[in-house]
Design a protein around this motif. Sequence first.
Motif, PDB file in Angstrom:
ATOM      1  N   SER A 212       0.841  -1.186   0.000  1.00  0.00           N
ATOM      2  CA  SER A 212       0.000   0.000   0.000  1.00  0.00           C
ATOM      3  C   SER A 212       0.875   1.235   0.000  1.00  0.00           C
ATOM      4  O   SER A 212       1.819   1.327   0.774  1.00  0.00           O
ATOM      5  N   THR A 213       0.559   2.149  -0.881  1.00  0.00           N
ATOM      6  CA  THR A 213       1.274   3.417  -0.897  1.00  0.00           C
ATOM      7  C   THR A 213       0.549   4.441  -0.044  1.00  0.00           C
ATOM      8  O   THR A 213       1.083   5.490   0.257  1.00  0.00           O
ATOM      9  N   GLY A 214      -0.692   4.117   0.354  1.00  0.00           N
ATOM     10  CA  GLY A 214      -1.463   5.034   1.180  1.00  0.00           C
ATOM     11  C   GLY A 214      -1.388   4.639   2.639  1.00  0.00           C
ATOM     12  O   GLY A 214      -0.552   3.838   3.054  1.00  0.00           O
ATOM     13  N   GLU A 215      -2.256   5.200   3.438  1.00  0.00           N
ATOM     14  CA  GLU A 215      -2.334   4.895   4.862  1.00  0.00           C
ATOM     15  C   GLU A 215      -3.113   3.592   4.994  1.00  0.00           C
ATOM     16  O   GLU A 215      -4.334   3.570   4.948  1.00  0.00           O
ATOM     17  N   LEU A 216      -2.391   2.485   5.119  1.00  0.00           N
ATOM     18  CA  LEU A 216      -2.997   1.158   5.084  1.00  0.00           C
ATOM     19  C   LEU A 216      -4.075   0.978   6.148  1.00  0.00           C
ATOM     20  O   LEU A 216      -5.144   0.458   5.849  1.00  0.00           O
ATOM     21  N   HIS A 217      -3.837   1.408   7.370  1.00  0.00           N
ATOM     22  CA  HIS A 217      -4.841   1.207   8.425  1.00  0.00           C
ATOM     23  C   HIS A 217      -6.141   1.926   8.079  1.00  0.00           C
ATOM     24  O   HIS A 217      -7.220   1.372   8.292  1.00  0.00           O
ATOM     25  N   GLN A 218      -6.048   3.126   7.535  1.00  0.00           N
ATOM     26  CA  GLN A 218      -7.256   3.859   7.138  1.00  0.00           C
ATOM     27  C   GLN A 218      -7.981   3.127   6.018  1.00  0.00           C
ATOM     28  O   GLN A 218      -9.198   2.978   6.048  1.00  0.00           O
ATOM     29  N   LEU A 219      -7.226   2.652   5.037  1.00  0.00           N
ATOM     30  CA  LEU A 219      -7.838   1.898   3.934  1.00  0.00           C
ATOM     31  C   LEU A 219      -8.499   0.621   4.439  1.00  0.00           C
ATOM     32  O   LEU A 219      -9.579   0.236   3.975  1.00  0.00           O
ATOM     33  N   MET A 220      -7.875  -0.038   5.404  1.00  0.00           N
ATOM     34  CA  MET A 220      -8.454  -1.253   5.980  1.00  0.00           C
ATOM     35  C   MET A 220      -9.755  -0.937   6.709  1.00  0.00           C
ATOM     36  O   MET A 220     -10.752  -1.662   6.558  1.00  0.00           O
ATOM     37  N   ARG A 221      -9.771   0.134   7.490  1.00  0.00           N
ATOM     38  CA  ARG A 221     -11.003   0.522   8.193  1.00  0.00           C
ATOM     39  C   ARG A 221     -12.118   0.829   7.191  1.00  0.00           C
ATOM     40  O   ARG A 221     -13.261   0.403   7.365  1.00  0.00           O
ATOM     41  N   GLU A 222     -11.768   1.553   6.134  1.00  0.00           N
ATOM     42  CA  GLU A 222     -12.767   1.897   5.110  1.00  0.00           C
ATOM     43  C   GLU A 222     -13.297   0.645   4.413  1.00  0.00           C
ATOM     44  O   GLU A 222     -14.428   0.628   3.937  1.00  0.00           O
ATOM     45  N   ALA A 223     -12.488  -0.417   4.369  1.00  0.00           N
ATOM     46  CA  ALA A 223     -12.903  -1.668   3.733  1.00  0.00           C
ATOM     47  C   ALA A 223     -13.688  -2.567   4.686  1.00  0.00           C
ATOM     48  O   ALA A 223     -14.122  -3.649   4.296  1.00  0.00           O
ATOM     49  N   GLY A 224     -13.843  -2.146   5.950  1.00  0.00           N
ATOM     50  CA  GLY A 224     -14.658  -2.909   6.886  1.00  0.00           C
ATOM     51  C   GLY A 224     -13.892  -3.814   7.827  1.00  0.00           C
ATOM     52  O   GLY A 224     -14.499  -4.627   8.521  1.00  0.00           O
ATOM     53  N   LEU A 225     -12.579  -3.689   7.875  1.00  0.00           N
ATOM     54  CA  LEU A 225     -11.806  -4.469   8.836  1.00  0.00           C
ATOM     55  C   LEU A 225     -11.788  -3.725  10.160  1.00  0.00           C
ATOM     56  O   LEU A 225     -11.700  -2.495  10.189  1.00  0.00           O
ATOM     57  N   THR A 226     -11.856  -4.463  11.268  1.00  0.00           N
ATOM     58  CA  THR A 226     -11.878  -3.844  12.589  1.00  0.00           C
ATOM     59  C   THR A 226     -10.766  -4.418  13.455  1.00  0.00           C
ATOM     60  O   THR A 226     -10.187  -5.458  13.142  1.00  0.00           O
ATOM     61  N   GLY A 227     -10.509  -3.734  14.565  1.00  0.00           N
ATOM     62  CA  GLY A 227      -9.492  -4.199  15.504  1.00  0.00           C
ATOM     63  C   GLY A 227      -8.118  -4.286  14.875  1.00  0.00           C
ATOM     64  O   GLY A 227      -7.362  -5.214  15.126  1.00  0.00           O
ATOM     65  N   ILE A 228      -7.776  -3.305  14.062  1.00  0.00           N
ATOM     66  CA  ILE A 228      -6.520  -3.303  13.304  1.00  0.00           C
ATOM     67  C   ILE A 228      -5.358  -3.057  14.258  1.00  0.00           C
ATOM     68  O   ILE A 228      -5.386  -2.122  15.056  1.00  0.00           O
ATOM     69  N   GLU A 229      -4.367  -3.919  14.159  1.00  0.00           N
ATOM     70  CA  GLU A 229      -3.197  -3.819  15.021  1.00  0.00           C
ATOM     71  C   GLU A 229      -2.006  -3.324  14.210  1.00  0.00           C
ATOM     72  O   GLU A 229      -2.144  -2.949  13.057  1.00  0.00           O
ATOM     73  N   ASP A 230      -0.841  -3.356  14.819  1.00  0.00           N
ATOM     74  CA  ASP A 230       0.365  -2.867  14.156  1.00  0.00           C
ATOM     75  C   ASP A 230       0.659  -3.616  12.870  1.00  0.00           C
ATOM     76  O   ASP A 230       0.366  -4.797  12.733  1.00  0.00           O
ATOM     77  N   THR A 231       1.281  -2.906  11.959  1.00  0.00           N
ATOM     78  CA  THR A 231       1.702  -3.476  10.688  1.00  0.00           C
ATOM     79  C   THR A 231       3.161  -3.879  10.776  1.00  0.00           C
ATOM     80  O   THR A 231       3.991  -3.121  11.277  1.00  0.00           O
ATOM     81  N   LYS A 232       3.455  -5.075  10.273  1.00  0.00           N
ATOM     82  CA  LYS A 232       4.834  -5.555  10.216  1.00  0.00           C
ATOM     83  C   LYS A 232       5.307  -5.431   8.772  1.00  0.00           C
ATOM     84  O   LYS A 232       4.749  -6.057   7.872  1.00  0.00           O
TER      85      LYS A 232
END
Length: 157
Positions: A12-32
């Motif tokens: 992802s070149t964008g803010e992955l956590h924001q994109l994940m939230r917008e896609a309906g994923l919840t409880g997003i933790e740190d990215t490795k």
Amino acid sequence: MGNSGGSLTTRSTGELHQLMREAGLTGIEDTKPLAEGWQVTDFADAGQHSLSTLVQRTGTPAVMVSFFDSDVGFIEALTPDGNSWEGLLNRDMAESYEIPLEHFPIEPAVAGALAWSATAGLTPDEEAVRQTLTGSALFAEELSSALLAALGLPGAT
């Protein structure tokens, strides 16, 4: 009790956590971070169309594994051009939960994984992919990590 969330691997070149939230994923933790822009992010829950929404928004291939109590992993993978595949990790354990293995045939999953990897510009190891889809482990997360390496994701171990 084990992990019942999941992990998402993508670029992802964008803010992955924001994109994940917008896609309906919840409880997003740190990215490795892996290498070459690939990242693995754990999450608690995903909606029915989360993967397709995320792939549309990022324009990059992604693979998502949803875990059932760390015993079983349900794989979904998708490329921006619509190629997808599904698979199952820890088949022996899945069978003990009476998950119908016939819904997750191995050969189409191997073929789909190889095609997904090639589309993602990676070099997969067919035998290692097959081993992860047929192997057993104490925790499904171990097989998930092995699958990422087998798919040729740079930096995956």
